[in-house]
Scaffold this active site. Sequence first.
Site, mmCIF file in Angstrom:
data_model
loop_
_atom_site.group_PDB
_atom_site.id
_atom_site.type_symbol
_atom_site.label_atom_id
_atom_site.label_comp_id
_atom_site.label_asym_id
_atom_site.label_seq_id
_atom_site.Cartn_x
_atom_site.Cartn_y
_atom_site.Cartn_z
ATOM 1 N N LYS A 13 4.523 -0.790 3.834
ATOM 2 C CA LYS A 13 4.134 -0.798 2.418
ATOM 3 C C LYS A 13 3.212 0.375 2.084
ATOM 4 O O LYS A 13 3.388 1.042 1.061
ATOM 5 C CB LYS A 13 3.423 -2.108 2.068
ATOM 6 N N ARG A 88 -1.269 -11.712 -2.430
ATOM 7 C CA ARG A 88 -0.859 -12.235 -1.121
ATOM 8 C C ARG A 88 -0.451 -13.708 -1.192
ATOM 9 O O ARG A 88 0.130 -14.226 -0.248
ATOM 10 C CB ARG A 88 -2.004 -12.098 -0.103
ATOM 11 N N ARG A 123 -0.260 1.713 16.199
ATOM 12 C CA ARG A 123 -1.099 2.176 15.083
ATOM 13 C C ARG A 123 -2.500 2.551 15.554
ATOM 14 O O ARG A 123 -3.109 1.849 16.345
ATOM 15 C CB ARG A 123 -1.208 1.048 14.062
ATOM 16 N N ARG A 156 -7.448 -0.804 15.506
ATOM 17 C CA ARG A 156 -8.184 -1.857 14.815
ATOM 18 C C ARG A 156 -7.835 -3.204 15.426
ATOM 19 O O ARG A 156 -6.719 -3.436 15.890
ATOM 20 C CB ARG A 156 -7.832 -1.883 13.318
ATOM 21 N N ARG A 167 -1.304 -12.926 12.025
ATOM 22 C CA ARG A 167 -1.140 -12.444 10.652
ATOM 23 C C ARG A 167 0.276 -12.741 10.135
ATOM 24 O O ARG A 167 0.461 -13.051 8.955
ATOM 25 C CB ARG A 167 -1.418 -10.938 10.580
#
Length: 210
Positions: A13, A88, A123, A156, A167
Amino acid sequence: MNLILLGAPGAGKGTQAEILCKKLGIPSISTGNILRAAIKDGTPTGLKAKSYMDAGQLVPDEVIIGIIGERLAQSDCAKGYVLDGVPRTIGQAEAMEKAGIKIDAVVAIEISEEEILRRMSGRRVCEACGSSYNMEAIPPKVEGICDNCGGKLIQRKDDTPETVRERLKVYHKETAPLADFYAERGLLKRVSVAGDKEATNAAILQVLGL
């Protein structure tokens, strides 16, 4: 054009929002970036949000909608915007409608969970300037070092496999129902991730009629 991008964590996104904003000349509003700025600055809202994010949970609606409303009131959003990461939940979507936030189209980016886990494990983020990298798709010139500022690249906590799985569970429970919510309003456009980011962006532009 006022757009919302829907999709699981790691669906791309943020990348697509960035490309769309350059092509359409409108800002990308990422709740993730706004929240991380608040966390870095140590604001009360940021510290409150951090406890939820560290646990892989959603930040409460009142925190999110307040931040978004303030941001959309700024002059650069007058010609449109791309919302990345909000709403969300159905509750947030309803709150946005009540707040008079007008949306022209909602693009749902669809991708397999296996691909998400592969992407997010690679990432890395610069702890100094916040620039994002992917060790496979967008690697830094020097491993572990930010191209832009020379800062240290870190993974992270919310990008580790354990937190990603948590998540995704939260996403399927809380966020996935938004597709039906916006489909009922005639706003939903579905795009399956196929090929590289340029191919995905071309598919998005096509469903938007641009």
